[in-house]
Write a protein that holds these residues in place. Structure first.
Motif, short mmCIF file in Angstrom:
data_model
loop_
_atom_site.label_atom_id
_atom_site.label_comp_id
_atom_site.label_asym_id
_atom_site.label_seq_id
_atom_site.Cartn_x
_atom_site.Cartn_y
_atom_site.Cartn_z
N LEU A 68 1.19 -1.02 0.04
CA LEU A 68 -0.05 0.03 0.60
C LEU A 68 1.12 0.97 -0.33
O LEU A 68 0.91 2.02 -0.50
N GLY A 69 2.00 1.05 0.86
CA GLY A 69 2.76 2.74 1.11
C GLY A 69 3.15 2.33 -0.97
O GLY A 69 3.59 3.83 -0.87
N GLN B 192 1.32 4.38 -3.39
CA GLN B 192 1.24 5.69 -2.66
C GLN B 192 2.08 6.34 -3.42
O GLN B 192 2.01 7.39 -3.36
N LYS C 250 2.57 6.94 -6.42
CA LYS C 250 1.18 7.38 -7.82
C LYS C 250 2.07 8.64 -7.19
O LYS C 250 1.65 9.73 -7.70
N GLY C 251 2.41 9.04 -5.91
CA GLY C 251 3.04 10.96 -6.20
C GLY C 251 4.15 10.84 -6.83
O GLY C 251 4.44 12.06 -7.16
N ALA D 53 -4.31 2.29 -5.29
CA ALA D 53 -3.15 3.59 -6.34
C ALA D 53 -4.28 3.48 -7.47
O ALA D 53 -4.33 4.57 -7.29
#
Length: 277
Positions: A118-119, A122, A125-126, A214
């Motif tokens: 999950l981390g 993200q 994605k950023g 994401a």
């Protein structure tokens, strides 16, 4: 949850937190490599994609071979050897079924694998923004192909079952034990080239969840949390029933020997041995 089991969970966390972090880092590294390689090979603006625009099969082979080498790197890295380099809840379930991973450790492994995925999703994605979101990359999501969810489920089940059988057979062999990571890397490369059109080639429910969150797209997510764990669990059960040779030393994909010859320092053994009865 009983107080005693909660205490065991906390005790395991205090003792083996470094192993759990290694699992989170391993899956995050895997997802990062997958995102960067997919972007480089498939994004229309990428010079590599432009050079190989008409060579789709070549791009697939480059991605498969590269990701296979990424798996090998994870398995034989110091942090991969520390935790065992499962980086996959389905693999962890298989070793737990074998009795080579304590229940509290197995729970923490899965939680940290999911957190790492999950981390990573993200962060990618950023960091990559529109590159990661472009339809040609699509957050590297794994979703059922046009043939539908039933075929995707079957494909995920078959490739997961084969991978676990090969892994267990290699780890139980004195000849192939140290080469198990290379075998898994080779299988992954073949799967990416030939199986991707059917299910996106996941094998890993945590990795699929990280990409799905994401992307904000959850089509077929259930099958990736059912097929690989079920297949690897069944492969482990059948292997235990049919195999009559020596017992498995540990739950480390790079292979190891328990006891005094362990490469880990005293008090820092990997959490791979069953609880005392």
């Amino acid at each position: 949850m009983s107080v005693s089991f909660a205490a065991r969970l906390l005790a395991a966390l205090r003792r083996h937190w470094a192993h759990y972090l290694a699992e989170a880092a391993g899956i995050a590294f895997f997802m990062t490599c997958a995102a960067l390689l997919t972007t480089g090979l498939e994004h229309p603006a990428s010079p590599l994609h432009q050079a190989l625009r008409s060579q789709e099969q070549v791009r697939h082979w480059l991605l498969g071979l590269s990701m296979g080498l990424v798996v090998v790197l994870i398995v034989y890295s110091p942090w991969g050897k520390r935790s065992g380099a499962h980086i996959n809840p389905a693999v962890t379930l298989g070793f737990w079924q074998l009795g080579k991973l304590r229940t509290p450790d197995a729970i923490w492994y899965v939680l940290f694998q999911v957190a790492g995925a999950l981390g990573a999703g993200q962060l990618l994605k950023g960091a990559l923004g529109s590159l990661y979101a472009h339809p040609s990359v699509n957050f590297t999501v794994t979703q059922p192909g046009p043939q539908g969810e039933f075929l995707a489920f079957a494909a995920e089940f078959i490739i997961s079952f084969i991978l676990m059988v090969v892994l267990l057979a290699a780890l139980h062999s004195a000849t192939w034990k140290k080469r198990a990571g290379w075998l898994i890397g080779a299988l992954l490369a073949l799967y990416i080239v030939f199986e991707t059109p059917y299910s996106g080639m996941s094998l890993n429910p945590a990795r699929t969840l990280g990409s799905a969150v994401a992307a904000g797209s959850y089509r077929g997510l259930w099958l990736y949390w059912v097929a690989p764990p079920l297949a690897m669990w069944l492969a482990t059960v059948l292997f235990r029933r049919l195999y009559h040779g020596e017992d498995l030393d540990c739950a480390i994909l790079a292979g190891c020997t328990p006891g005094p010859s362990s490469p880990h320092t005293p008090g820092e053994e990997p959490p791979v041995y069953p609880e005392e009865k």
